[in-house]
Each structure stands twice: as C-alpha cells, then as structure tokens.
Design a protein around this motif. Structure first.
Motif, PDB file in Angstrom:
ATOM      1  N   ASN A   1      12.077  -8.129   5.501  1.00 40.15           N
ATOM      2  CA  ASN A   1      13.131  -7.576   4.638  1.00 40.15           C
ATOM      3  C   ASN A   1      12.884  -6.111   4.260  1.00 40.15           C
ATOM      4  N   ARG A   2      11.832  -5.519   4.815  1.00 36.44           N
ATOM      5  CA  ARG A   2      11.572  -4.102   4.519  1.00 36.44           C
ATOM      6  C   ARG A   2      12.531  -3.218   5.331  1.00 36.44           C
ATOM      7  N   ARG A   3      12.993  -2.160   4.698  1.00 38.39           N
ATOM      8  CA  ARG A   3      13.717  -1.103   5.393  1.00 38.39           C
ATOM      9  C   ARG A   3      13.127   0.208   4.919  1.00 38.39           C
TER      10      ARG A   3
ATOM     11  N   GLN B   1      14.636  -0.376  10.440  1.00 33.94           N
ATOM     12  CA  GLN B   1      13.565  -1.373  10.399  1.00 33.94           C
ATOM     13  C   GLN B   1      12.459  -0.908  11.346  1.00 33.94           C
ATOM     14  N   ARG B   2      11.201  -0.990  10.901  1.00 35.27           N
ATOM     15  CA  ARG B   2      10.101  -0.604  11.786  1.00 35.27           C
ATOM     16  C   ARG B   2      10.046  -1.547  12.977  1.00 35.27           C
ATOM     17  N   LYS B   3       9.687  -0.997  14.124  1.00 32.89           N
ATOM     18  CA  LYS B   3       9.641  -1.773  15.376  1.00 32.89           C
ATOM     19  C   LYS B   3       8.638  -2.935  15.279  1.00 32.89           C
TER      20      LYS B   3
ATOM     21  N   LYS C   1       0.827  -1.209   0.000  1.00 31.31           N
ATOM     22  CA  LYS C   1       0.000   0.000   0.000  1.00 31.31           C
ATOM     23  C   LYS C   1       0.868   1.270   0.000  1.00 31.31           C
ATOM     24  N   GLY C   2       1.835   1.309   0.909  1.00 28.80           N
ATOM     25  CA  GLY C   2       2.690   2.499   1.014  1.00 28.80           C
ATOM     26  C   GLY C   2       3.543   2.688  -0.235  1.00 28.80           C
ATOM     27  N   THR C   3       4.042   1.579  -0.771  1.00 26.10           N
ATOM     28  CA  THR C   3       4.872   1.633  -1.984  1.00 26.10           C
ATOM     29  C   THR C   3       4.069   2.231  -3.131  1.00 26.10           C
TER      30      THR C   3
ATOM     31  N   PHE D   1      -5.937   7.300   0.845  1.00 24.32           N
ATOM     32  CA  PHE D   1      -6.001   6.950   2.261  1.00 24.32           C
ATOM     33  C   PHE D   1      -5.398   5.554   2.434  1.00 24.32           C
ATOM     34  N   ASP D   2      -4.267   5.512   3.108  1.00 24.12           N
ATOM     35  CA  ASP D   2      -3.516   4.260   3.273  1.00 24.12           C
ATOM     36  C   ASP D   2      -3.597   3.857   4.744  1.00 24.12           C
ATOM     37  N   GLY D   3      -4.377   2.802   5.001  1.00 24.78           N
ATOM     38  CA  GLY D   3      -4.474   2.330   6.390  1.00 24.78           C
ATOM     39  C   GLY D   3      -5.671   2.878   7.139  1.00 24.78           C
TER      40      GLY D   3
HETATM   41 MG    MG Z   1       2.487   1.018   4.847  1.00 23.20          MG
END
Ligand code: MG
Ligand code: AP5
Length: 220
Positions: A132-134, A165-167, A23-25, A91-93
């Motif tokens: 693997n997301r950063r 990296q997200r928590k 979604k964010g991408t 609107f994302d999320g």
């Molecule tokens: Mg996102």
C-alpha cells in the motif's frame, strides 16, 4: 557536539529495520525537525537506475529481485555522496550486513559519534504496509493508501508530482527482501549491541509515537 534547532544533541544515526519498518518515513521527519541529512542507499541506487546507465541496469536486476547489491559498489556510492566533516547523517539502509558495517566502522563511524536505531516491528504487518506504499515519482515523499494517504488521489501533497509504486514493492519481492533482512541484516543487531550503540524503537506504533521515541534517544 552540534546542536539541532531545538537544542537536541545530534549524532550520526544508523537505521536498521526490515523493509517497510518506517525507516524512510522517520528519516524524512527527523531531517525536518533537526539538522540531519538523510542518506538512503536505496534512494542512491534508484537514482543510478534512473540514469539508464549500464551500471544502473545491472543494479536494477538485483534490486528487482530483492537481493543486495555488492558491498563495494554501495560503499563507493555512499562515500561519493556524504561529507562527514561538516554534516550529520541518518544512514538509512546502510550498513546492510556485517561486512558493510566493518567498512563503515573503520572508514566512517570510528571518526564520529553515532547511534544505531533498530525498528522493532511485527513482520506479519509489513507486506500490507509495503503493497500500500506509494512514493512521489522523485522518491522524496512517502505515503500509504491506508494509513497515510495523499489529500488528492495519486498526487504528492508536497511536490504535486504523481505517486508511483516501487518496482520491488510486490508481495513476492517483499518476501524475498524480508528473507534477505533476516539472514544478512539482522545480525547487525548483535554487532551494535556488542558495541553498546543499539537502541530499539517499537515501530508498530503510529508514525508520531515512533518519532517521539527516536527523538528521546537523540536527546540523551
Ligand atoms: Mg526506505
Ligand atoms: P531500501 O530502499 O533501503 O528498502 P528497504 O530497506 O527494503 O526498506 P523500505 O524502503 O522498503 O522501507 P522503510 O523502512 O523505508 O519504510 P517506509 O518508511 O517507506 O532498499 C531497496 C533495495 O536496494 C534493497 O532490497 C537492495 O537491493 C538495495 N540496497 C539498499 N541498500 C543497500 C545496501 N546497503 N547494500 C546492498 N543493497 C542495498 O514505510 C513503508 C510504508 O509504511 C509506507 O507506506 C509508510 O507510509 C508506512 N508507514 C511508515 N511508518 C508507519 C507506521 N509507524 N505505522 C503505519 N504505517 C507506517
């Protein structure tokens, strides 16, 4: 209806999809291609946490466990950060459950033309995508160590900021977030279907292919 720079008819768009679906991408790409503003409630909440306020600390406990923050708080935060009279949004999320959708419908969406886009994806692949997301330390740019790595290890190509990296991107928390998606968010699929507002994209495809699918909906 406002026209995007390449002649696309623009509407407000709601992205629905499990964690890691892209979604964010896609919101970042479509922001650049057309005249949308990307608003992510996850990003707004992370910004509140970064302030280190008492409210931010409470939000952090909830997010670190992969649970949903209260509807009222999220709706208030969102309303303070949008201006539907002059801008068009992805609107994302948000909405994240049917009760948020109902708040959204009355106060926001009934006043605008919109589309809901479901990111249909094989959930077995998502844990791998997420661990693997950063992201750049300001949260603005998203990478993947396997499928979309930065040019220089650990550094954002665009801003030069360090990648973090997200928590909530650990395997255990991702599994909680996935369960919350299934029980709380997935019912939105029927909600928007019944309003004849739902389009679905095959989010297992590569990033460019997914963009093409979404762009084709915006054009129709
Ligand atoms: Mg996102
Ligand atoms: P939020 O930040 O919204 O997280 P999420 O919905 O869990 O989604 P993600 O951001 O993890 O995934 P994404 O779909 O954006 O994927 P991305 O593009 O990064 O919410 C976080 C938390 O905030 C919630 O758990 C909750 O606590 C709280 N919250 C937020 N909104 C709320 C609300 N309304 N109410 C209550 N609480 C709320 O991509 C993921 C990875 O995959 C990246 O590495 C990317 O490079 C890669 N990738 C993307 N697309 C592809 C592709 N097509 N092929 C291969 N790899 C791809």
């Amino acid at each position: 209806m406002a026209q995007g720079p390449r002649g696309f008819k623009l509407k407000n768009v709601v992205f629905i999809g499990p964690p890691g679906a892209g979604k964010g991408t896609q919101a970042a790409i479509l922001d650049d291609m057309f005249s949308f503003c990307h608003v992510s409630t996850g990003d707004l909440l992370r910004a509140e946490i970064a302030k280190g306020s008492e409210l931010g600390n409470k939000i952090k406990t909830v997010m670190d466990n992969g649970q949903l923050v209260s509807d009222d708080l999220v709706a208030e935060l969102l309303k303070a950060n949008i201006d539907l009279s002059s801008k068009q949004y992805i609107f994302d999320g948000f909405p994240r459950n049917v009760s948020q959708a109902e708040i959204f419908q009355e106060e926001i969406m009934d006043k605008s033309e919109y589309l809901a886009v479901l990111f249909d994806v094989d959930t077995d692949k998502l844990v791998d995508r997420i661990v693997n997301r950063r992201v750049s330390s300001d949260g603005a740019h998203i990478y993947n160590l396997k499928t979309n790595p930065p040019k220089v290890d650990g550094v954002c190509d665009v801003s030069g900021l360090p990648l973090v990296q997200r928590k909530d991107d650990t395997e255990e928390v991702v599994r909680n977030r996935m369960n919350v998606y299934l029980s709380e968010t997935k019912p939105l699929v029927e909600y928007y279907k019944s309003k004849n507002k739902l389009k679905s994209v095959d989010a297992d495809l590569n990033i460019d292919e997914v963009t093409k699918q979404i762009a084709s909906f915006l054009n129709n």
